[in-house]
Design an enzyme around this catalytic site. Structure first.
Site, short mmCIF file in Angstrom:
data_model
loop_
_atom_site.label_atom_id
_atom_site.label_comp_id
_atom_site.label_asym_id
_atom_site.label_seq_id
_atom_site.Cartn_x
_atom_site.Cartn_y
_atom_site.Cartn_z
N SER A 68 0.81 -1.22 0.00
CA SER A 68 0.00 0.00 0.00
C SER A 68 0.85 1.27 0.00
O SER A 68 1.63 1.50 -0.90
CB SER A 68 -0.95 -0.05 1.20
OG SER A 68 -1.87 1.00 1.13
N HIS A 69 0.70 2.07 1.06
CA HIS A 69 1.36 3.38 1.13
C HIS A 69 2.76 3.29 1.71
O HIS A 69 3.42 4.31 1.85
CB HIS A 69 0.49 4.30 1.98
CG HIS A 69 0.13 3.64 3.29
ND1 HIS A 69 -0.74 2.58 3.36
CD2 HIS A 69 0.57 3.85 4.54
CE1 HIS A 69 -0.84 2.17 4.61
NE2 HIS A 69 -0.05 2.92 5.36
N ASP A 128 -2.39 6.44 -3.49
CA ASP A 128 -1.26 5.80 -2.82
C ASP A 128 -0.63 4.71 -3.68
O ASP A 128 -0.99 4.53 -4.85
CB ASP A 128 -1.69 5.24 -1.47
CG ASP A 128 -2.57 4.02 -1.59
OD1 ASP A 128 -3.29 3.91 -2.60
OD2 ASP A 128 -2.53 3.16 -0.70
N ASP A 176 -0.89 1.48 -4.06
CA ASP A 176 -1.71 0.49 -4.78
C ASP A 176 -3.04 1.06 -5.25
O ASP A 176 -3.90 0.31 -5.73
CB ASP A 176 -1.94 -0.74 -3.90
CG ASP A 176 -2.68 -0.41 -2.61
OD1 ASP A 176 -2.53 0.73 -2.11
OD2 ASP A 176 -3.42 -1.27 -2.11
N ASP A 220 -5.66 2.57 -3.74
CA ASP A 220 -6.95 2.51 -3.06
C ASP A 220 -7.23 3.72 -2.17
O ASP A 220 -8.35 3.91 -1.72
CB ASP A 220 -7.12 1.19 -2.28
CG ASP A 220 -6.03 0.94 -1.28
OD1 ASP A 220 -5.10 1.77 -1.18
OD2 ASP A 220 -6.09 -0.11 -0.59
N ARG A 221 -6.20 4.52 -1.89
CA ARG A 221 -6.42 5.71 -1.05
C ARG A 221 -6.55 6.96 -1.89
O ARG A 221 -6.13 6.98 -3.06
CB ARG A 221 -5.26 5.91 -0.09
CG ARG A 221 -5.12 4.80 0.91
CD ARG A 221 -4.06 5.14 1.93
NE ARG A 221 -4.02 4.08 2.92
CZ ARG A 221 -3.54 4.23 4.15
NH1 ARG A 221 -3.05 5.38 4.53
NH2 ARG A 221 -3.55 3.22 4.98
N LYS A 281 -11.39 -0.20 -1.08
CA LYS A 281 -11.49 1.24 -1.24
C LYS A 281 -10.87 1.61 -2.57
O LYS A 281 -10.12 0.83 -3.16
CB LYS A 281 -10.84 1.96 -0.08
CG LYS A 281 -9.40 1.62 0.15
CD LYS A 281 -8.97 2.13 1.51
CE LYS A 281 -7.55 1.69 1.82
NZ LYS A 281 -7.41 1.17 3.17
C1 G1P Z 1 -4.09 1.43 8.16
C2 G1P Z 1 -5.28 2.34 8.29
C3 G1P Z 1 -6.56 1.58 7.99
C4 G1P Z 1 -6.45 0.93 6.61
C5 G1P Z 1 -5.19 0.10 6.52
C6 G1P Z 1 -4.97 -0.45 5.12
O1 G1P Z 1 -4.19 0.38 9.07
O2 G1P Z 1 -5.35 2.90 9.57
O3 G1P Z 1 -7.64 2.46 8.05
O4 G1P Z 1 -7.56 0.12 6.35
O5 G1P Z 1 -4.05 0.90 6.86
O6 G1P Z 1 -4.84 0.55 4.17
P1 G1P Z 1 -3.40 0.38 10.48
O7 G1P Z 1 -1.95 0.60 10.16
O8 G1P Z 1 -3.94 1.55 11.25
O9 G1P Z 1 -3.72 -0.94 11.09
ZN ZN Z 2 -3.36 1.33 -0.31
#
Ligand code: G1P
Ligand code: ZN
Length: 539
Positions: free
Chosen positions: A112-113, A273, A275, A277-278, A372
């Site tokens: 992801s990010h 981000d 991948d 989804d954000r 998302k």
């Molecule tokens: C974080 C975000 C959560 C999101 C997840 C995946 O998780 O807070 O809302 O769904 O990334 O993108 P966390 O690191 O808080 O467990």
């Molecule tokens: Zn992501």
């Protein structure tokens, strides 16, 4: 030929908030990725004759693990794997492809990010047939399997050419390389009024952060919607995201923020981000928090053709502000509060109980997929701007004037010693019974609990999802530990203050939250436990 390779369990393959995420170096250990993928395949039933979707965000190790996954899928009995060209599939596009192809599931390769590259992060997530992340009972079974695995199986033979569209065969299994963008772009065109967006004459900037949304945004925004070439910035996916965190927040998308606050700002700015989804939404001179964005999208969704019939319900994760609840109440539809992580929305979407979902962590989406979706949020905002003729700032002000405003911020303390973070949470939980009635400056605790969720579709219960301290008047602070980090612990502190429609609607967030920040420190002893006197990231 199918090879069987003996292996031993790794003790650290428990999937987190969003799949298994580790440093690349961890994934590069012999058997590490293979063990996890085999554990997924051992747990999942109905592989024979089925389709599996495979793709990722293009980060370092993506292509290598895709080759491994293809060979192992052939050994596991899948009839077909569908792979995004170049190994690319954004998370929402993967979700759509799983649904569209009636696949048994998919492997989504991403962290992801989190940053990418040889010294950074990688991840593997399994999504199920509805296109969404595997529910907890599946991830728990996968984890259990990783602890007892003794061998993995894979077809031998050369790598598949991931860059050439078309079909090849691996040990009797068809490998289909598809355009990663086409189906997704068509879905977006079916939901939103592209003609109206085109006709509105808006100027926009989209920062793909050198991550997976580059090709999607270029096709949809520049080619189909006709925004000027160069609208998409950092549009080529790079294995290390150019050395940046592909996290669309005010810290890591600072250039976009500065542009949007400058005299040269276009009408609308957005980022996505690693991948895809954000999303980050910034109007000219106006940043919209993700919690507010969810509420504003829900309040205006009926303006887009895909949502003209109205919404069934709105779901948000617990730490997300209650702004969306007020919209649901006004629309006369249910509001759901789930634990953090998209997997909890899947059941509500499948059951038709919720149409739009969102999290404070820059995630919004709807029942069009089961993840998302960053570009979806961008396009719904553009559709709203086109349909109303208003600016982002006007939409935000009108919204607050009607519903009041939930001032909101999240403070992250990253790389905290795990034992210290656990001790902080344990002390908080121990204090829960004595907090109600206590006063912190002008704030009095009305209630305090450890959030637990009962899924209304299957009655499954998820406990210990974060400590909530609610104050009189609708303000609150939430404490939880991240489930996606890859080193040490990350403490997340979520701060929220409700200001009614006749209150101060356009004041500095930091000022409005100062009392709650002070109360949070006093309640949790953040400095005492962690040695930190200020957060690393404020979003
Ligand atoms: C974080 C975000 C959560 C999101 C997840 C995946 O998780 O807070 O809302 O769904 O990334 O993108 P966390 O690191 O808080 O467990
Ligand atoms: Zn992501």
């Amino acid at each position: 030929m199918i090879r069987t390779v003996p292996t031993q369990p790794f003790s650290d393959q428990k999937p987190g908030t969003s799949g298994l995420r580790k440093k690349v170096k961890v994934f590069q250990q012999p058997n590490y990725a293979e063990n996890f993928i085999q554990s997924v395949f051992d747990v999942v039933e109905g592989k024979e004759g089925s389709t599996l979707v495979i793709g990722g965000d293009g980060r370092y190790l993506n292509r290598t693990v895709i080759q491994t996954a293809i060979r192992m899928a052939a050994a596991a009995g899948f009839a077909r794997v569908v792979v995004g060209q170049g190994g690319i599939l954004s998370t929402p596009a993967a979700s759509h492809l799983i649904r569209r192809r009636g696949a048994l599931g998919g492997l989504v390769l991403s962290a992801s990010h989190n940053p990418g590259g040889p010294d950074e992060d990688f991840g593997i997530k399994y999504n199920v047939a509805n296109g969404g992340p595997a529910p907890e009972k599946v991830t728990e079974a996968i984890h259990a399997r990783t602890l007892s695995i003794t061998e993995w199986h894979a077809a031998s033979g050369p790598d598949v050419d991931l860059d050439t569209l078309g079909e090849v065969t691996v040990e009797g299994m068809t490998v289909e390389i598809v355009d990663p963008v086409a189906d997704y772009a068509a879905l977006m065109e079916s939901l939103f009024d592209f003609d109206a967006i085109r006709a509105a004459g808006l100027t926009i900037a989209f920062d793909a952060m050198s991550a997976v949304t580059g090709p999607y945004a270029t096709e949809i925004l520049e080619r189909r919607l006709g925004f000027a070439p160069g609208t998409v910035r950092n549009g080529v996916p790079l294995e290390d995201f150019g050395g940046h965190h592909p996290d669309p927040n005010l810290v890591h998308a600072r250039d976009l923020y500065d542009l949007m606050m400058s005299a040269d700002a276009p009408d609308f700015g957005a980022a996505s981000d690693g991948d895809g989804d954000r999303n980050l939404i910034i109007g000219r001179g106006r940043f919209v928090t993700p919690s507010d964005s969810l509420a504003m999208l829900a309040a205006n969704a009926h303006l887009a053709p895909g949502y003209a019939a109205g919404l069934n319900g709105i779901a948000r994760s617990m730490p997300t502000s209650a702004a969306a609840d007020r919209v649901a109440a006004a629309l006369g539809i249910p509001a759901f509060e789930t634990p953090t992580g998209w997997k909890f929305f899947g059941n509500l979407l499948d059951a038709g109980m919720a149409t739009i979902c969102g999290e404070e962590s820059a995630g919004t989406g709807s029942d069009h997929v089961r993840e998302k979706d960053g570009l979806w949020a961008v396009l719904l905002w553009l559709n709203m701007l086109a349909a109303t003729g208003k600016s982002v700032d006007e939409i935000a002000r009108d919204h607050w004037a009607r519903f009041g405003r939930n001032y909101y911020a999240r403070h992250d303390y990253e790389g905290v010693d795990s034992a210290a973070a656990d001790a902080l949470m344990a002390a908080l939980r121990a204090d829960l019974p004595v907090l109600p009635g206590r006063r912190y400056g002008p704030l009095t605790v009305a209630a305090a609990d450890d959030f637990a969720y009962r899924d209304p579709t299957d009655d499954s219960v998820s406990a210990n999802q974060g400590v909530r301290v609610l104050f009189d008047g609708g303000s609150r602070v939430v404490f939880r530990l991240s489930g996606t980090g890859t080193s040490g612990a990350t403490l997340r502190v979520y701060l929220e203050r409700y200001e009614p429609a006749d209150g101060y609607l356009d004041t500095d967030t930091g000022t409005m939250l100062a009392d709650i920040v002070a109360a949070a420190e006093e309640i949790a002893g953040i400095a005492r436990h962690t040695g930190r006197t200020r957060p690393d990231v404020v979003t």
